[in-house]
Structure formats: C-alpha cells, structure tokens
Design a protein around this motif. Structure first.
Motif, PDB file in Angstrom:
ATOM      1  N   HIS A 171       0.814  -1.228   0.000  1.00 25.80           N
ATOM      2  CA  HIS A 171       0.000   0.000   0.000  1.00 25.80           C
ATOM      3  C   HIS A 171       0.843   1.271   0.000  1.00 25.80           C
ATOM      4  CE1 HIS A 171      -3.587   2.345   0.319  1.00 25.80           C
ATOM      5  NE2 HIS A 171      -3.300   2.789   1.522  1.00 25.80           N
ATOM      6  N   VAL A 172       1.411   1.666   1.138  1.00 21.73           N
ATOM      7  CA  VAL A 172       2.300   2.822   1.244  1.00 21.73           C
ATOM      8  C   VAL A 172       3.437   2.481   2.201  1.00 21.73           C
ATOM      9  CG1 VAL A 172       0.553   4.591   0.719  1.00 21.73           C
ATOM     10  CG2 VAL A 172       0.918   3.864   3.093  1.00 21.73           C
ATOM     11  N   LEU A 173       4.473   3.283   2.180  1.00 20.69           N
ATOM     12  CA  LEU A 173       5.621   3.053   3.051  1.00 20.69           C
ATOM     13  C   LEU A 173       5.183   2.982   4.518  1.00 20.69           C
ATOM     14  CD1 LEU A 173       8.712   2.901   3.440  1.00 20.69           C
ATOM     15  CD2 LEU A 173       8.705   5.399   3.617  1.00 20.69           C
ATOM     16  N   GLY A 174       5.588   1.921   5.202  1.00 19.04           N
ATOM     17  CA  GLY A 174       5.294   1.775   6.623  1.00 19.04           C
ATOM     18  C   GLY A 174       3.947   1.168   6.944  1.00 19.04           C
ATOM     19  N   ALA A 175       3.100   0.940   5.940  1.00 17.56           N
ATOM     20  CA  ALA A 175       1.764   0.393   6.202  1.00 17.56           C
ATOM     21  C   ALA A 175       1.864  -1.007   6.795  1.00 17.56           C
ATOM     22  CB  ALA A 175       0.930   0.362   4.924  1.00 17.56           C
ATOM     23  N   ALA A 176       1.064  -1.259   7.820  1.00 13.60           N
ATOM     24  CA  ALA A 176       1.146  -2.522   8.552  1.00 13.60           C
ATOM     25  C   ALA A 176      -0.217  -3.182   8.682  1.00 13.60           C
ATOM     26  CB  ALA A 176       1.717  -2.285   9.950  1.00 13.60           C
ATOM     27  N   MET A 177      -0.206  -4.505   8.643  1.00 14.80           N
ATOM     28  CA  MET A 177      -1.338  -5.315   9.089  1.00 14.80           C
ATOM     29  C   MET A 177      -0.992  -5.782  10.502  1.00 14.80           C
ATOM     30  SD  MET A 177      -2.081  -7.642   5.687  1.00 14.80           S
ATOM     31  CE  MET A 177      -0.549  -8.576   5.848  1.00 14.80           C
ATOM     32  N   PHE A 178      -1.945  -5.736  11.408  1.00 12.98           N
ATOM     33  CA  PHE A 178      -1.658  -6.105  12.798  1.00 12.98           C
ATOM     34  C   PHE A 178      -2.317  -7.434  13.163  1.00 12.98           C
ATOM     35  CE2 PHE A 178      -0.859  -1.511  13.117  1.00 12.98           C
ATOM     36  CZ  PHE A 178       0.352  -1.526  13.810  1.00 12.98           C
ATOM     37  N   MET A 179      -1.485  -8.355  13.646  1.00  6.47           N
ATOM     38  CA  MET A 179      -1.988  -9.591  14.245  1.00  6.47           C
ATOM     39  C   MET A 179      -2.034  -9.379  15.758  1.00  6.47           C
ATOM     40  SD  MET A 179      -2.886 -12.861  13.505  1.00  6.47           S
ATOM     41  CE  MET A 179      -1.896 -13.561  12.160  1.00  6.47           C
ATOM     42  N   VAL A 180      -3.204  -9.512  16.327  1.00  9.99           N
ATOM     43  CA  VAL A 180      -3.391  -9.332  17.764  1.00  9.99           C
ATOM     44  C   VAL A 180      -3.781 -10.662  18.382  1.00  9.99           C
ATOM     45  CG1 VAL A 180      -4.820  -8.232  19.527  1.00  9.99           C
ATOM     46  CG2 VAL A 180      -4.022  -6.900  17.565  1.00  9.99           C
ATOM     47  N   GLU A 181      -3.126 -11.021  19.461  1.00 16.19           N
ATOM     48  CA  GLU A 181      -3.446 -12.258  20.173  1.00 16.19           C
ATOM     49  C   GLU A 181      -3.834 -11.938  21.609  1.00 16.19           C
ATOM     50  OE1 GLU A 181      -1.488 -16.554  21.487  1.00 16.19           O
ATOM     51  OE2 GLU A 181      -0.573 -15.375  19.861  1.00 16.19           O
ATOM     52  N   ILE A 182      -5.012 -12.420  22.009  1.00 12.14           N
ATOM     53  CA  ILE A 182      -5.504 -12.249  23.376  1.00 12.14           C
ATOM     54  C   ILE A 182      -6.009 -13.594  23.858  1.00 12.14           C
ATOM     55  CG2 ILE A 182      -7.106 -11.021  24.889  1.00 12.14           C
ATOM     56  CD1 ILE A 182      -7.397  -8.882  22.719  1.00 12.14           C
ATOM     57  N   ALA A 183      -5.376 -14.133  24.882  1.00  4.51           N
ATOM     58  CA  ALA A 183      -5.798 -15.404  25.495  1.00  4.51           C
ATOM     59  C   ALA A 183      -6.010 -16.498  24.461  1.00  4.51           C
ATOM     60  CB  ALA A 183      -7.082 -15.183  26.303  1.00  4.51           C
ATOM     61  N   GLY A 184      -5.096 -16.593  23.507  1.00  2.00           N
ATOM     62  CA  GLY A 184      -5.159 -17.651  22.501  1.00  2.00           C
ATOM     63  C   GLY A 184      -5.986 -17.341  21.283  1.00  2.00           C
ATOM     64  N   MET A 185      -6.791 -16.269  21.302  1.00  2.00           N
ATOM     65  CA  MET A 185      -7.559 -15.846  20.139  1.00  2.00           C
ATOM     66  C   MET A 185      -6.701 -14.898  19.302  1.00  2.00           C
ATOM     67  SD  MET A 185      -9.305 -13.143  18.611  1.00  2.00           S
ATOM     68  CE  MET A 185      -9.359 -11.963  19.940  1.00  2.00           C
TER      69      MET A 185
END
Length: 375
Positions: A171-185
């Motif tokens: 997409h653009v410089l620095g653009a990120a997709m975030f994977m978030v993990e909470i209590a195994g989810m």
C-alpha cells in the motif's frame, strides 16, 4: 458484530459469555472513511486505526468516539494505527487530547515520521474553518510523545497479555497489518493493503500464523481492475493527448499516498530515502547508483501561489477528493476549458466533489456558491 472465538480448555465455559469476541465499527462500517474498529475479548480492548472521513468536516468527520453504548473509550488498552493516510490516522490527536482514552498507541517508524508532517498541514488547514475545533498543532505535537513505534515482525506484549505483531501491508511506506493475540484468540486486521508489488514497494506479507478472525479492508472487494501495464498505458496516453492539445492535467492525489512515487512532497521523500530498505528489490538496486526519488522534471511548489499557470502542464495537488485545498482551486479554475483533463487517482469517497463529477454532472457548485459548467 459478534463471533465465537476458538478457546483453550483452560478458558471460561461457553455459558460464561467471555469467550465472545465483540467487534464494533466506530467508523468505516459500510462506508469508506474514518476507519476505527474496536475489538473486545476477555476483558481487553483494542482499537484499530482512528481516522477522519474526508467527505465531512469538523466533528462530523470523526469516528463515533463518544456516546457509544457498546464502547467505553477509557477502557481501550491500545490503539494500533496501520498507516499515515488521513482516513486512518487523522483523528489520533483528537483521541489523545479530547477523549478519555488512556491506552498506548503504536505505529511503525515510517508511519510516525510522516504522520506529524502530514497532520501538521491538516491542523493548519483547519484554522478559520469548520475543522478548527478538532485540534491544533500543540495537540499534534503532544501526540508524538504518546505514540510508540514497532518494527515489522516484532511481537510486543503491549498491555495485560495483549500480543501484537505487525506485518507488511504494501500500500504505502510503513503500512502494517496487525496480528493481535488475546488469550489464545488471534485476529488479523489488514487496514489498506496490496498483495501485488508496485513500482517501489513489495506486496503484503502472508502471516505465517493462521488467525481466528480477519478484519479485512474491502473498498475494491467487488471491483475488477485492468492489469497495471494496461492502466499505465491508458493513463499516459490521456496525459500526452491533453498536453499536445494545449490543455492542463490535474491529478488530485492523496497526501503522501499515491503521489509518493512522483516526489510531490520533499519532506516525505526524505522519509522514503531514509527507509529505502523497506522498498522492493528494484528500488534498492537502483539506490546503489543514484537516488530514484530525485526527479529532474518535477518542481516542488511551496504553495499554490507559487504556481505559474501559463500553459500545458501536469499538476499534482491535494486532496484527492477535490473537497478543498489546492486541488479544488485548480479544478474550479480549469473545469470550463474542454482542453483540460482531471484524472481521479484514488477511490472517490461519498460526499466529495470527486465522487460527484464521476457521475457526469453538467455543472458543479463552487466553494463561493457559483455554478460552473463542466466541459
């Protein structure tokens, strides 16, 4: 929107209700603009993006941060900002200075570097307008102290067991997709992303960990695009035909977005030069010999007042929606001359002039209240 998440045997039973993941759009729910999604699970709360809607002004452009019965902003643990476009980050200073938000804020190094210069112009542009009440330069500067940075593929525990890993989104410089993990989810939030490499960036990563939930950007989810080579050929032909016919070409662009390859903004180009290692292999190879972001035939203007409108030219100006600023001024000045061309370079959001002219109107209403015929 609620969805049952997979849970480990050590977690609470189904009847308890705490194994439900609650996802609440405070913006970008069935609309393009003001991206802001809240995810709640096991007593933890994450905000994905916090942008403004380019088709509206003032508080009407903000996500629904206050008065939402499903979300208490003061309980949000962390805000994760995917990239520097206004519809994903421009409400962050407001969030930090004028709401009860107490959590942490994360973005990548390039996003933070461009965020400040981009929003400085946005804050200045609001003076004397309906946007003046959002925030000023002081609130923007203060937000920089609160924002923390994270590297791609770096896993951090940001609050009470919330683990965050950013992946490249293209997409653009620095653009990120975030994977978030909470209590195994695990939840993957993509933001705007591109799986196809472009002329300067690689495509988005494919996370090596499978998520339980994916919140995906879908602006073009039902659209079919021509191959890039064919689109570039059509674009260049339209530009050349206009210039040879004595006309002017207006390219309304997203600030530091689609225009980054053109060198429109010097400050942004310095950031791109700094983070060249995040570019694709072609750019990194060229950089060994010369700076690919030094354009001999592009003139940087301090303001529209420095533009000498004397004949055929190509002008890149913000914003992409033509709702205000230099792009709107140029469009109103040129729209009655049939030799001139405007090429919409970005998704035209509902409520903007760009969206209106795609409908083929015979005339448009200027900002001063006059009607001008479109040629």
């Amino acid at each position: 929107m609620k969805r049952r998440a997979s849970i480990a045997s050590s977690q609470l039973p189904v009847s308890d209700g705490s194994n439900l993941v609650q996802i609440t759009p405070l913006g970008a729910g069935q609309e393009v603009g003001r991206s802001c999604i809240i995810l709640k699970y096991q007593g933890r709360s994450v905000m994905f993006d916090c942008g403004i809607h380019p088709g509206y002004s003032g508080v009407n452009s903000l996500p629904y941060l206050d008065g939402n019965e499903d979300v208490d902003i003061s309980t949000v643990d962390v805000a994760l900002i995917t990239h520097f476009h206004l519809d994903h980050c421009a409400a962050v200073p407001y969030l930090l200075s004028k709401t009860r938000f107490k959590g942490r804020v994360f973005m990548t190094h390039p996003t933070k570097a461009i965020y400040h210069s981009l929003l400085k112009d946005f804050a200045r542009g609001g003076k004397g307008s309906a946007d003046e009440g959002l925030y000023g330069e002081a609130e923007l500067d203060a937000s920089m102290e609160r924002i923390e940075v994270v590297d791609f593929l770096q896993t951090l525990e940001v609050a009470g067991g919330i683990k965050v890993t950013p992946f490249r989104a293209g997409h653009v410089l620095g653009a990120a997709m975030f994977m978030v993990e909470i209590a195994g989810m695990r939840c993957l939030y993509t933001g705007d992303y591109s799986r196809v490499p472009d002329r300067h960036l690689p495509g988005a990563d494919t996370p090596h960990i499978q998520p339980d939930i994916v919140i995906v950007e879908s602006t073009y989810g039902v659209s079919r695009h021509l191959p890039r080579e064919q689109r570039e050929e059509l674009f260049l032909q339209r530009v050349v035909d206009t210039l040879r016919g004595g006309g002017r070409v207006l390219l309304p662009v997203v600030a530091m977005g689609r225009s980054q390859a053109s060198g429109q903004m010097r400050k942004g180009m310095r950031v791109y030069e700094t983070y060249v290692e995040m570019m694709n292999d072609d750019i990194k190879a060229v950089f060994q010999h010369h700076n690919p972001f030094a354009f001999r035939h592009v003139t940087h203007l301090k303001s529209a007042a420095h533009f000498d409108d004397v004949g055929p030219c190509v002008l890149m100006a913000t914003p992409s929606g033509l709702q205000s600023g230099a792009s709107r001024d140029a469009f109103e000045a040129w729209c009655e001359d049939k030799r001139n061309t405007v090429i919409i370079c970005d998704f035209a959001v509902q409520g903007t002039l760009a969206r209106e002219i795609l409908g083929g109107p015979k005339d448009i209403l200027t900002r001063t209240g006059y009607r001008k015929t479109l040629r």
